[in-house]
Structures are given as C-alpha cells and as structure tokens.
Design a protein around this motif. Sequence first.
Motif, short mmCIF file in Angstrom:
data_model
loop_
_atom_site.label_atom_id
_atom_site.label_comp_id
_atom_site.label_asym_id
_atom_site.label_seq_id
_atom_site.Cartn_x
_atom_site.Cartn_y
_atom_site.Cartn_z
N GLY A 269 47.30 38.01 41.54
CA GLY A 269 46.31 38.64 42.42
C GLY A 269 46.42 40.11 42.12
N ASN A 270 46.86 40.35 40.75
CA ASN A 270 46.85 41.85 40.50
C ASN A 270 45.60 42.06 39.88
OD1 ASN A 270 47.06 44.13 38.23
ND2 ASN A 270 49.30 44.25 39.33
N ALA A 271 44.76 43.12 40.37
CA ALA A 271 43.63 43.52 40.04
C ALA A 271 43.50 44.24 38.75
CB ALA A 271 42.91 44.42 41.33
N GLN A 274 43.64 41.28 36.34
CA GLN A 274 42.12 40.61 36.27
C GLN A 274 41.18 41.37 35.67
OE1 GLN A 274 41.77 40.64 40.60
NE2 GLN A 274 43.07 39.00 40.96
N ALA A 301 38.38 41.00 40.42
CA ALA A 301 38.76 42.35 40.50
C ALA A 301 37.99 43.21 41.30
CB ALA A 301 39.03 43.10 39.21
N LYS A 302 36.58 43.20 41.28
CA LYS A 302 35.70 44.02 41.79
C LYS A 302 35.96 43.85 43.27
CE LYS A 302 30.90 45.63 41.62
NZ LYS A 302 31.15 46.76 40.86
N ALA A 303 36.03 42.70 43.94
CA ALA A 303 36.16 42.24 45.34
C ALA A 303 37.37 43.02 45.88
CB ALA A 303 36.22 40.81 45.32
N GLN A 304 38.42 43.58 44.81
CA GLN A 304 39.56 44.20 45.25
C GLN A 304 39.56 45.82 45.04
OE1 GLN A 304 43.58 42.74 44.95
NE2 GLN A 304 42.78 41.09 43.34
N LYS A 305 38.02 46.24 45.00
CA LYS A 305 37.86 47.48 44.78
C LYS A 305 37.92 48.04 43.38
CE LYS A 305 36.88 47.30 49.09
NZ LYS A 305 35.38 46.95 49.49
N THR A 334 41.58 32.24 45.70
CA THR A 334 41.78 33.11 46.62
C THR A 334 43.16 33.88 46.41
OG1 THR A 334 42.95 31.61 48.21
CG2 THR A 334 40.60 32.12 48.63
N PRO A 335 43.16 35.07 46.45
CA PRO A 335 44.53 35.84 46.01
C PRO A 335 45.66 35.43 46.89
CG PRO A 335 43.06 37.34 47.04
CD PRO A 335 42.38 36.07 46.81
N ALA A 338 49.96 39.50 49.75
CA ALA A 338 50.61 40.56 48.97
C ALA A 338 52.00 40.50 49.76
CB ALA A 338 50.08 41.60 49.42
#
Length: 339
Positions: A269-271, A274, A301-305, A334-335, A338
Amino acid sequence: MRGVAVMAGLLLTHLGGTGAALAQSPAAPKPAAPKPAASNSLATPLGSPLGSSSTAAPLGTDRDPAYTAYQRGRYRTALDLAVSRANAQGDAAAMVLAGELLSQGYGVRQDPTAARKWYEAAAAKGNADALFTLGAVLMASPTVTTKDQAVEFFRQAAENGSARAAYNLGLVYLQGEVAPKEPAIAAEWFKRGAERDQPDALYALATLYRDGNGVARDPIESARLLQRASEIGNDVATTELAIAVFNGVGVPKDEERAAALFRKAALQGNAIAQNRYARILSAGRGVPKDVIAAAGWHLVAKAQKLDDPMLDKLVASLTPEQRAQAQARIKPWTPPPAY
C-alpha cells in the motif's frame, strides 16, 4: 479501535525523503512520517491506536489461562482471571492485561480510569509495557502542559527493555519539541530499538546513517538497516531500500532487485512505491515493459493523492481498451489497513 491516536500530531516531521530516487522521478510527498511505536501486547491501551499491535502473551506463556481466555474471545473471563492473579500475586503482566481489557472495553464497560490505575500499579513494579503506555497517554494529553514526565516514563520503559519506548525517545530527541534537539542522543535510542528489531527504529536509524545526522554518514550501514526493517515488514523502509538498490547507493546497483522491492512495498500500500513501480514498468527498467500495468499502478498511487504528470500522459496515450484493462487490474486490489 476506539479513541484517537495516542501522540497524534506529535513528532510528525519526517526523517528524510526518498533520496535521489529514480531518474526523472516526479515530485512526490515523502514517505509517511515515522509513527510512534505500537503496543506489543494484546490491544493498544486506553483505546488509542498507536500503530500496529500484535498479541504477544502478556503473562509470559500461551498456556496462561487469562491469556488463553483472551485469545478465545472470552474477555470477561480473561479480565476476572487477570484481576484475580494481579491481586493475589501482584503480577505486573496481569495488571497490564486488566488495563488493556478495561481500556478497550472488551467484555466489560470501557473504563479508562480503572485501566490507568492498573497501568500505574504495573508501572510501579517496573513493567515496561505499563511505563510505555503511561508515557504515551501523557504525551498525547492536550491538558498536560509539560511532557517531562512522559519522557521519563519512556526512558524507564526503554531501560526496562521496551523497544517501542526507545524508538519514541529517539523521535523526541530528533525533533527537539519536547526535549532539546540532540540527533546524536536520538541515534543512541534508535540503536536500542533497532537492536531489538523494532522496525520503525531500524528505519529511523537508517535515515540518520544515510544523511550523516547524529552519526557519521554510512550508506552501507543505512542499507543494511533498511534491509532488516524491510524483512520485518516496514513498507517505507522497503521503498527506501529499493531506491538505494536502483541507484546503487550503499549496495550494488541491481534494477531487477529494485523492481521486486518496489513491487513488495507497492502491494503493502505504499504510494511512493506504487508510483516508482509504475515508472519502471513504463520504462522497462528491471522488469519487462508493461504500459498497462504501469497505468494500473499509477492509478492506484493517484487514488492515494500522489500525482505524476508524466504517468498521466501515459494513461492518456492508451486506447480506451487499454485504459479499461488498466482499470480492471486495480479494481480487485485494495490497500491493506494502515498501521
């Protein structure tokens, strides 16, 4: 979990970015700030998530009846057994278990006041978990104007073997908001945590060696610490290690190994991982070129801003069918939550 994060807003300055990174890397946010280390027994105390938590048996063995009851979800029984043992034998670990069950409201009404009394009783006996918890609670309290007692609790916990407390002390001295800023002292506390394989301490110490902050600059030692933190599961360390491997800093340059590391952290899940994995997929560096997979990871990654204009152009250049394929690849993914 209930409550707000203990130490929320504290020690949020990141130790460093992602280094020189890849050629033509986009401007990207730094990896997540080092988090206060989590409780390593049962649930995080006082209903306040400190990060990841594991379920190490608090009373020393999985054959302990109170802990066994806890593991089976028989929380009321676990509390009764823990309280009985704490009262009869003065067992500090049983006190911690009682405190955690009461703080979480597992099987009983949530009672932070009663939980704190059990933690204080355990702390009086030198229990590292209890000392750490009390320090974390004081550090997070908006009504406590001085954090000196919190730092002292952390110090006692660290001296009694708490790697989490050692890591948090390192953060205290690195930032200089609660105690004087002393990177060399921070490094010593991080070392204590790292010696016990505390993943965040390993990562934090690696960044100090990378930057020569409080210690002599040593890219090789930095890479070694990142490797160990990565093995334990720290995705930020894995991302930093991948960058070091890609660029050959402190370790032999190996783009194929770097790609595998980026993928590992990306799956966690690390943007930034990614994004970097998308870039090397788009260029065919260390992995076969795959623009559809690159587009998919970019969208994740874009989904995580985390934006990247270059990869936006890549997605825009795809045919509608290719874009649909990229979208289809990310839908099942899905990530992880956290920590």
